[in-house]
Design an enzyme around this catalytic site. Sequence first.
Site, short mmCIF file in Angstrom:
data_model
loop_
_atom_site.label_atom_id
_atom_site.label_comp_id
_atom_site.label_asym_id
_atom_site.label_seq_id
_atom_site.Cartn_x
_atom_site.Cartn_y
_atom_site.Cartn_z
N TYR A 56 -12.65 42.41 36.05
CA TYR A 56 -12.50 43.53 37.00
C TYR A 56 -13.78 43.77 37.81
O TYR A 56 -13.71 44.16 38.98
CB TYR A 56 -12.04 44.80 36.27
CG TYR A 56 -10.59 44.70 35.86
CD1 TYR A 56 -10.24 44.35 34.55
CD2 TYR A 56 -9.58 44.88 36.78
CE1 TYR A 56 -8.91 44.19 34.18
CE2 TYR A 56 -8.24 44.73 36.42
CZ TYR A 56 -7.92 44.39 35.12
OH TYR A 56 -6.60 44.21 34.79
N ARG A 59 -13.48 41.46 40.72
CA ARG A 59 -12.48 41.89 41.70
C ARG A 59 -12.94 43.15 42.44
O ARG A 59 -12.71 43.28 43.64
CB ARG A 59 -11.13 42.11 41.02
CG ARG A 59 -10.56 40.79 40.44
CD ARG A 59 -9.21 40.97 39.86
NE ARG A 59 -8.24 41.36 40.87
CZ ARG A 59 -7.16 42.10 40.61
NH1 ARG A 59 -6.94 42.49 39.38
NH2 ARG A 59 -6.33 42.42 41.56
N ASN A 92 -0.88 48.24 44.45
CA ASN A 92 -2.19 47.60 44.63
C ASN A 92 -3.32 48.52 44.17
O ASN A 92 -3.22 49.74 44.30
CB ASN A 92 -2.40 47.20 46.09
CG ASN A 92 -1.33 46.22 46.53
OD1 ASN A 92 -0.63 45.62 45.72
ND2 ASN A 92 -1.19 46.07 47.84
N HIS A 109 -0.60 52.11 40.07
CA HIS A 109 -1.25 51.25 39.07
C HIS A 109 -2.76 51.47 39.01
O HIS A 109 -3.48 50.64 38.43
CB HIS A 109 -0.95 49.78 39.36
CG HIS A 109 0.47 49.40 39.11
ND1 HIS A 109 1.03 48.23 39.59
CD2 HIS A 109 1.48 50.04 38.46
CE1 HIS A 109 2.30 48.18 39.22
NE2 HIS A 109 2.60 49.25 38.54
N CYS A 117 -13.42 57.39 32.28
CA CYS A 117 -14.14 57.60 31.02
C CYS A 117 -13.14 57.99 29.92
O CYS A 117 -12.46 59.01 30.04
CB CYS A 117 -15.18 58.71 31.17
SG CYS A 117 -16.05 59.07 29.63
N SER A 178 7.08 41.05 44.46
CA SER A 178 8.02 40.07 43.91
C SER A 178 9.15 40.71 43.13
O SER A 178 10.10 40.03 42.74
CB SER A 178 7.26 39.11 42.98
OG SER A 178 6.65 39.86 41.92
N ASN A 202 9.29 40.80 53.09
CA ASN A 202 8.57 39.96 52.12
C ASN A 202 8.52 38.52 52.63
O ASN A 202 9.38 38.13 53.42
CB ASN A 202 9.30 40.02 50.77
CG ASN A 202 8.36 39.84 49.60
OD1 ASN A 202 7.34 40.51 49.52
ND2 ASN A 202 8.68 38.93 48.71
N GLU A 204 9.28 35.90 51.12
CA GLU A 204 10.47 35.20 50.62
C GLU A 204 11.32 36.21 49.86
O GLU A 204 10.83 37.29 49.52
CB GLU A 204 10.02 34.09 49.66
CG GLU A 204 9.29 34.65 48.47
CD GLU A 204 8.47 33.64 47.70
OE1 GLU A 204 7.79 34.07 46.75
OE2 GLU A 204 8.49 32.46 48.07
#
Length: 234
Positions: A56, A59, A92, A109, A117, A178, A202, A204
Amino acid sequence: MSPIRNIVVLTGAGVSAESGIDTFRDAGGLWEQHRVEDVATPEAFARDPDLVHRFYDARREAIQAKQPNAAHEALARLDAGWPGELLIVTQNVDDLHERAGAKRLIHMHGEHLNAWCIACDTRSRWTGTLIERPACPACGMPGYLRPDVVWFGEMPYRMEEIYAALNKADLFVSIGTSGAVYPAAGFVREARAAGARTLELNMEPSQGSYWFSEARHGPATQLVPQWVDQILGF
Ligand code: APR
């Protein structure tokens, strides 16, 4: 057809892909590079916190060098110009929606740029690393900060607000996801049950494509500005 007043937009990793942020399940995606069990569960954090922090921390640093793209900007335009109710629910953990100007936004999320903390339950803005176990800015305790990301097996955030919006939506739009992960993957059926029209934008067909009354496939930076211009009547 009744007019559209209340809109819920769900976004996933595909909306940030063209900003250079890896998605999870596409070829070469994050879950091909790392095992979920090693970096994205509470058990993984208990077993090897250094491995999780390294994942993380890297990222968190990477997203700060990325810029919002035309899809993020179009959704911020919609947010500014839509007279009815609008809720953008993102899976995201990057901050590109906010940096583009979106306000009516929920991170279900969590967020990379927060540290949580687990001693005092405070979430603090955080742009640096956590591997060296820094002290919590709120309670001062060292070693209790974790990434503010919802891991597999944990409850997503602000679900009551999200379901309340879905239950009165006239239109539900899913962008760049997805449909592999619940509860987000079930939102289309929740919205349909409430009588909403449903649209998938999207690259696909997603795993939940069947449930959408309309689907447009291609890159988000093309599909989203076109759709926003259309819904704003430009
Ligand atoms: N434009 C539009 N869609 C795109 C683009 C693009 N440029 N690039 C990829 N996509 C689509 C892919 O076709 C795929 O359907 O985005 C989707 C990305 O899917 P995932 O990688 O599975 O990401 P997401 O759906 O956001 O994952 C859901 O899973 O790993 C967990 O918590 C994590 O929030 C994440 C959740």
